[in-house]
Design a protein around this motif. Sequence first.
Motif, PDB file in Angstrom:
ATOM      1  N   PHE A   1       0.610  -1.256   0.305  1.00  0.00           N
ATOM      2  CA  PHE A   1      -0.306   0.134   0.538  1.00  0.00           C
ATOM      3  C   PHE A   1       0.678   1.645   0.230  1.00  0.00           C
ATOM      4  O   PHE A   1       1.622   1.395   1.576  1.00  0.00           O
ATOM      5  N   SER A   2       0.987   2.139  -0.988  1.00  0.00           N
ATOM      6  CA  SER A   2       1.451   3.467  -1.308  1.00  0.00           C
ATOM      7  C   SER A   2       0.875   4.527  -1.467  1.00  0.00           C
ATOM      8  O   SER A   2      -0.640   4.521  -1.980  1.00  0.00           O
ATOM      9  N   VAL A   3       1.089   5.335  -1.322  1.00  0.00           N
ATOM     10  CA  VAL A   3       0.680   6.856  -1.037  1.00  0.00           C
ATOM     11  C   VAL A   3       1.713   7.918  -1.029  1.00  0.00           C
ATOM     12  O   VAL A   3       3.073   7.214  -0.524  1.00  0.00           O
ATOM     13  N   GLY A   4       2.222   8.906  -1.883  1.00  0.00           N
ATOM     14  CA  GLY A   4       2.847   9.793  -2.472  1.00  0.00           C
ATOM     15  C   GLY A   4       2.753  10.891  -3.788  1.00  0.00           C
ATOM     16  O   GLY A   4       1.128  11.058  -3.694  1.00  0.00           O
ATOM     17  N   PHE A   5       3.272  11.585  -4.305  1.00  0.00           N
ATOM     18  CA  PHE A   5       2.841  12.533  -4.548  1.00  0.00           C
ATOM     19  C   PHE A   5       3.469  11.966  -6.423  1.00  0.00           C
ATOM     20  O   PHE A   5       4.868  12.224  -6.231  1.00  0.00           O
ATOM     21  N   SER A   6       2.999  12.505  -7.298  1.00  0.00           N
ATOM     22  CA  SER A   6       3.650  12.484  -8.636  1.00  0.00           C
ATOM     23  C   SER A   6       3.463  13.921  -9.514  1.00  0.00           C
ATOM     24  O   SER A   6       2.528  14.482  -9.093  1.00  0.00           O
ATOM     25  N   ARG A   7       5.023  14.229  -9.913  1.00  0.00           N
ATOM     26  CA  ARG A   7       5.102  15.724  -9.935  1.00  0.00           C
ATOM     27  C   ARG A   7       5.727  15.891 -11.790  1.00  0.00           C
ATOM     28  O   ARG A   7       6.628  14.403 -11.303  1.00  0.00           O
TER      29      ARG A   7
END
Length: 213
Positions: A164-170
């Motif tokens: 399970f992953s959470v993050g930011f894509s820019r």
Amino acid sequence: MKKNLILLSFLFFINTTFSQEKKKSILKPAKIGFLYNFGTNENFIFNDVDYTYATNTLKAQAFYNLGTWKNLNFELIVQPQVQFLKHQLINESFVLETEENYVEKRAEFTKPKTMNLYGLEFGFAVKKRLTDKLDFQGTVSLGFSYIDTRTERIAKGFTFIENFSVGFSRQIFTNSFMYLGTNFGHVSNLNFQQPNNGYNILGLEIGYSYILN
């Protein structure tokens, strides 16, 4: 008669060409990329004093657009990977005296081990646009894998991997994106073999992806 044969041949060619193009469009990913992850069980959530466990993971990634709903974008991420693992049993009493050949097992499992895991993982990602170039991303993944060394916690052979992953894509260039996130990971074999205590990690990950034309 010849005209009919020519017409039928032409129609067959057109149909075959469009069918092949349709299959290619379905199989062709919207983006490709790679991801690096470092994870360990020694953290504020999964700090099991019985053993140490760390992984350096390299994933190739193929992204497929699944559509949108309201303000959310959905993707399927196919991720073949290799995990380079380090493990050591710290508490030899974890191997019980009731186990067969427990003395030999304790001697074997308390030695530091370098292992490999090879897997194929499927991720279901949800993205929420925050700014023109920044998305918040959550991903739930499940995969199948093979681990090449037995330990006191898991048997050699077939395993499942879950993340399970959470993050930011820019967006960094016109067709390029960087991803930075964290993940919770688990490895076990659903009791297909024994032992099956499994491993848990908390990790950090960084990725790069590129849109295909």
